[in-house]
Enzyme design. Structure first.
Site, PDB file in Angstrom:
ATOM      1  N   GLU A 101       0.816  -1.207   0.000  1.00  0.00           N
ATOM      2  CA  GLU A 101       0.000   0.000   0.000  1.00  0.00           C
ATOM      3  C   GLU A 101       0.852   1.260   0.000  1.00  0.00           C
ATOM      4  O   GLU A 101       1.931   1.300   0.590  1.00  0.00           O
ATOM      5  CB  GLU A 101      -0.930  -0.012   1.218  1.00  0.00           C
ATOM      6  CG  GLU A 101      -1.922  -1.142   1.129  1.00  0.00           C
ATOM      7  CD  GLU A 101      -2.891  -1.201   2.302  1.00  0.00           C
ATOM      8  OE1 GLU A 101      -4.065  -1.482   2.058  1.00  0.00           O
ATOM      9  OE2 GLU A 101      -2.481  -0.979   3.443  1.00  0.00           O
ATOM     10  N   CYS A 114       3.312   8.357   1.712  1.00  0.00           N
ATOM     11  CA  CYS A 114       3.813   7.350   2.640  1.00  0.00           C
ATOM     12  C   CYS A 114       4.050   6.065   1.844  1.00  0.00           C
ATOM     13  O   CYS A 114       3.133   5.492   1.281  1.00  0.00           O
ATOM     14  CB  CYS A 114       2.791   7.146   3.751  1.00  0.00           C
ATOM     15  SG  CYS A 114       3.265   5.877   4.926  1.00  0.00           S
ATOM     16  N   CYS A 121       6.506  -7.482   7.082  1.00  0.00           N
ATOM     17  CA  CYS A 121       7.641  -7.070   7.910  1.00  0.00           C
ATOM     18  C   CYS A 121       7.933  -8.191   8.882  1.00  0.00           C
ATOM     19  O   CYS A 121       7.026  -8.803   9.433  1.00  0.00           O
ATOM     20  CB  CYS A 121       7.307  -5.789   8.679  1.00  0.00           C
ATOM     21  SG  CYS A 121       8.695  -5.187   9.675  1.00  0.00           S
ATOM     22  N   CYS A 125       6.342  -6.090  15.560  1.00  0.00           N
ATOM     23  CA  CYS A 125       5.957  -5.238  16.681  1.00  0.00           C
ATOM     24  C   CYS A 125       4.525  -5.601  17.087  1.00  0.00           C
ATOM     25  O   CYS A 125       3.673  -5.863  16.234  1.00  0.00           O
ATOM     26  CB  CYS A 125       6.069  -3.766  16.302  1.00  0.00           C
ATOM     27  SG  CYS A 125       7.769  -3.337  15.865  1.00  0.00           S
ATOM     28  N   CYS A 128       1.264  -3.701  15.514  1.00  0.00           N
ATOM     29  CA  CYS A 128       1.315  -3.280  14.112  1.00  0.00           C
ATOM     30  C   CYS A 128       0.695  -4.341  13.204  1.00  0.00           C
ATOM     31  O   CYS A 128       1.101  -5.511  13.241  1.00  0.00           O
ATOM     32  CB  CYS A 128       2.773  -3.034  13.718  1.00  0.00           C
ATOM     33  SG  CYS A 128       2.984  -2.723  11.954  1.00  0.00           S
ATOM     34  N   GLY A 174       6.685  -2.352   6.162  1.00  0.00           N
ATOM     35  CA  GLY A 174       8.075  -2.798   6.129  1.00  0.00           C
ATOM     36  C   GLY A 174       9.016  -1.949   6.951  1.00  0.00           C
ATOM     37  O   GLY A 174       8.693  -0.843   7.369  1.00  0.00           O
ATOM     38  N   GLU A 175      10.186  -2.522   7.199  1.00  0.00           N
ATOM     39  CA  GLU A 175      11.250  -1.830   7.936  1.00  0.00           C
ATOM     40  C   GLU A 175      12.303  -1.398   6.908  1.00  0.00           C
ATOM     41  O   GLU A 175      13.047  -2.234   6.378  1.00  0.00           O
ATOM     42  CB  GLU A 175      11.839  -2.784   8.989  1.00  0.00           C
ATOM     43  CG  GLU A 175      13.158  -2.345   9.578  1.00  0.00           C
ATOM     44  CD  GLU A 175      13.161  -0.910  10.112  1.00  0.00           C
ATOM     45  OE1 GLU A 175      12.281  -0.559  10.912  1.00  0.00           O
ATOM     46  OE2 GLU A 175      14.052  -0.134   9.712  1.00  0.00           O
ATOM     47  N   SER A 206      11.643   6.138   8.620  1.00  0.00           N
ATOM     48  CA  SER A 206      11.247   5.721   9.962  1.00  0.00           C
ATOM     49  C   SER A 206      11.760   4.312  10.218  1.00  0.00           C
ATOM     50  O   SER A 206      11.560   3.412   9.405  1.00  0.00           O
ATOM     51  CB  SER A 206       9.717   5.750  10.077  1.00  0.00           C
ATOM     52  OG  SER A 206       9.309   5.212  11.320  1.00  0.00           O
ATOM     53  N   SER A 228      11.099   4.729  15.965  1.00  0.00           N
ATOM     54  CA  SER A 228       9.901   4.210  16.640  1.00  0.00           C
ATOM     55  C   SER A 228      10.286   3.702  18.018  1.00  0.00           C
ATOM     56  O   SER A 228      10.684   2.555  18.171  1.00  0.00           O
ATOM     57  CB  SER A 228       9.309   3.074  15.801  1.00  0.00           C
ATOM     58  OG  SER A 228       8.913   3.573  14.548  1.00  0.00           O
ATOM     59  N   LEU A 229      10.166   4.559  19.007  1.00  0.00           N
ATOM     60  CA  LEU A 229      10.630   4.197  20.346  1.00  0.00           C
ATOM     61  C   LEU A 229       9.525   3.467  21.140  1.00  0.00           C
ATOM     62  O   LEU A 229       9.710   2.357  21.584  1.00  0.00           O
ATOM     63  CB  LEU A 229      11.108   5.456  21.082  1.00  0.00           C
ATOM     64  CG  LEU A 229      12.057   5.229  22.245  1.00  0.00           C
ATOM     65  CD1 LEU A 229      13.302   4.461  21.829  1.00  0.00           C
ATOM     66  CD2 LEU A 229      12.456   6.561  22.885  1.00  0.00           C
ATOM     67  N   HIS A 230       8.418   4.110  21.333  1.00  0.00           N
ATOM     68  CA  HIS A 230       7.201   3.503  21.921  1.00  0.00           C
ATOM     69  C   HIS A 230       7.308   3.102  23.387  1.00  0.00           C
ATOM     70  O   HIS A 230       6.297   2.713  23.978  1.00  0.00           O
ATOM     71  CB  HIS A 230       6.729   2.274  21.131  1.00  0.00           C
ATOM     72  CG  HIS A 230       6.540   2.541  19.671  1.00  0.00           C
ATOM     73  ND1 HIS A 230       5.771   3.573  19.191  1.00  0.00           N
ATOM     74  CD2 HIS A 230       7.038   1.915  18.578  1.00  0.00           C
ATOM     75  CE1 HIS A 230       5.797   3.557  17.865  1.00  0.00           C
ATOM     76  NE2 HIS A 230       6.561   2.580  17.473  1.00  0.00           N
ATOM     77  N   ASN A 305      -3.912   2.992  16.213  1.00  0.00           N
ATOM     78  CA  ASN A 305      -4.957   2.692  15.234  1.00  0.00           C
ATOM     79  C   ASN A 305      -5.293   1.216  15.306  1.00  0.00           C
ATOM     80  O   ASN A 305      -4.458   0.382  14.973  1.00  0.00           O
ATOM     81  CB  ASN A 305      -4.472   3.039  13.820  1.00  0.00           C
ATOM     82  CG  ASN A 305      -4.256   4.533  13.675  1.00  0.00           C
ATOM     83  OD1 ASN A 305      -5.140   5.323  13.964  1.00  0.00           O
ATOM     84  ND2 ASN A 305      -3.050   4.929  13.283  1.00  0.00           N
ATOM     85  N   CYS A 348      -1.523   4.876  10.167  1.00  0.00           N
ATOM     86  CA  CYS A 348      -0.302   4.168  10.577  1.00  0.00           C
ATOM     87  C   CYS A 348      -0.629   2.822  11.176  1.00  0.00           C
ATOM     88  O   CYS A 348      -1.472   2.730  12.059  1.00  0.00           O
ATOM     89  CB  CYS A 348       0.384   4.904  11.722  1.00  0.00           C
ATOM     90  SG  CYS A 348       1.252   6.313  11.229  1.00  0.00           S
TER      91      CYS A 348
END
Ligand code: SAH
Ligand code: SF4
Length: 374
Positions: A101, A114, A121, A125, A128, A174-175, A206, A228-230, A305, A348
């Site tokens: 996408e 984006c 991926c 996580c 996600c 993806g990363e 990112s 992406s710390l979170h 989300n 996201c």
């Protein structure tokens, strides 16, 4: 006996030096590569016949050996808020269909595309949707830059319309740093003045924190970085972002501060998705502030989300505001991301595309997700 058919060389995704090397193999001078770049990226051409200032015999040579192969749209959707989403067909190595996408987000002062970098991926996580799909394969440089090419065409920029894509963020499926070589080629084309001619400030990569590749990127192409710390401590981050077990926070932040040295005063953005009751307590905001204070760091809070099958919930607005206020009080520039395109599942972490998980390569299958409270 017939010769085996030769696959044409796809010129899409070849950065300038590689394109120059390719035209040299056809006996053409380097300026031919520069003309091709302009035709493909600035004018949106994909047929050699349309590239009218190339000599006729060179066009014929190209048509016999090369092509500009652009991705194919499976489905296009538009959100009530103007966000657009394209589902793109990606030929799988040995399988039926894969899809990724690409999202375009218009705002009054900019248009952000984006872009995805992998089919699925592997980093898994916990919160996600892409991670839950598993990993199929890396996108090629052509497939990455092809998303920008296609969005430009669909938005109607060609041939010389206004710029509708002013910013590109590698925040789709993806990363990006796990697909380093192809991502770097795509970044070079985004920045090339004969390509998309975007400034480094307007291209953001990112990452969930692949530390060695952050050092490499600092050397190779210092675009804007989002991390992406979170979570502000390893115990919590190990559960939410399993790659943390390999690259814990201290080493990740050391890589970030190294990256900053080459950023000419630009800051790094730390993304923090707020999960109800999991990582949204004010004490964690203070812990986060203590980690980042004194560095050129911004925080972007992302309301979670939801997607089918997840047990996480979005933090209530008052909790988000409280978390933000704690950070601001500690002197950190903090923004709260406004969810866009959620009516078309374009926000996201909702990007799922269509991934046939061929490898079942997943980190944290056992400890990670099971340990996260429902
Ligand atoms: N793989 C990269 C880039 C893609 S994800 C990375 O992880 O940084 C872009 C951002 O959305 C990341 O910060 C990611 O952690 C966050 N994200 C993932 N799933 C989400 C969800 N369901 N809700 C909100 N943000 C999410
Ligand atoms: Fe991969 Fe990023 Fe999703 Fe983590 S948040 S699973 S790294 S796409």
């Amino acid at each position: 006996m017939d010769a085996a058919p030769v696959t044409p060389q796809n010129l899409l995704g070849l950065p300038r030096p590689e394109l120059e090397a390719y035209v040299a193999t056809l006996g053409a001078r380097p300026y031919r590569a520069r003309q091709l770049l302009q035709w493909i990226y600035r004018r949106g051409a994909h047929r050699f016949a349309d590239m009218t200032d190339l000599a006729k015999d060179f066009r014929a040579t190209l048509a016999g050996t090369a092509e500009v192969r652009v991705p194919e749209i499976l489905r296009a959707s538009a959100s009530a808020d103007g966000t657009r989403k394209w589902l793109l067909r990606m030929p799988g190595a040995a399988t039926a269909e894969q899809a990724i996408e690409t999202i375009w987000i218009p705002e009054p002062d900019r248009g952000t595309l984006c872009v995805s970098t992998q089919i699925g991926c592997a980093l898994d996580c916990a919160f996600c949707a892409t991670g839950r799909q598993g990993f199929n394969r890396n996108l090629t440089a052509a497939e990455i830059i092809g998303q920008v090419w296609l969005a430009n065409r669909e938005l109607g920029r060609w041939p010389d319309g206004p710029r509708l894509i002013t910013n590109v963020v590698l925040m789709g499926m993806g990363e990006p740093l796990a697909n380093y070589r192809n991502v770097l080629a795509a970044l070079r084309l985004l920045l090339d003045d004969l390509g998309y001619d975007l400034s480094r400030r307007r291209v953001t990569l990112s990452t969930s924190g692949l530390v060695p590749q952050i050092y490499r990127l600092a050397q190779d192409c210092n675009v804007a970085l989002a991390v992406s710390l979170h979570a502000p401590n390893d115990a919590l981050r190990d559960r939410l972002v399993p790659i943390n077990r390999l690259h814990p926070i201290a080493g990740l932040l050391a890589a970030c501060w190294h990256y900053l040295e080459r950023q000419n005063g630009r800051s790094i953005t730390f993304e923090y998705t707020l999960l109800d009751g999991v990582n949204d307590q004010p004490a964690l905001a203070r812990e986060l502030a203590a980690l980042l204070r004194g560095h050129l760091a911004k925080v972007n809070l992302i309301p979670f989300n939801p997607f089918p099958g997840t047990s996480f919930r979005r933090s209530p607005p008052a909790v988000v505001a409280r978390f933000r206020d704690e950070l601001v009080r500690a002197g950190l520039t903090t923004t709260v991301r406004r969810p866009r395109g959620d009516d078309i599942d374009a926000a996201c972490g909702q990007l799922r595309g269509r991934v046939l998980d061929r490898t079942q390569v997943r980190l944290g299958e056992r400890a990670g997700r099971a340990a996260v409270p429902a």
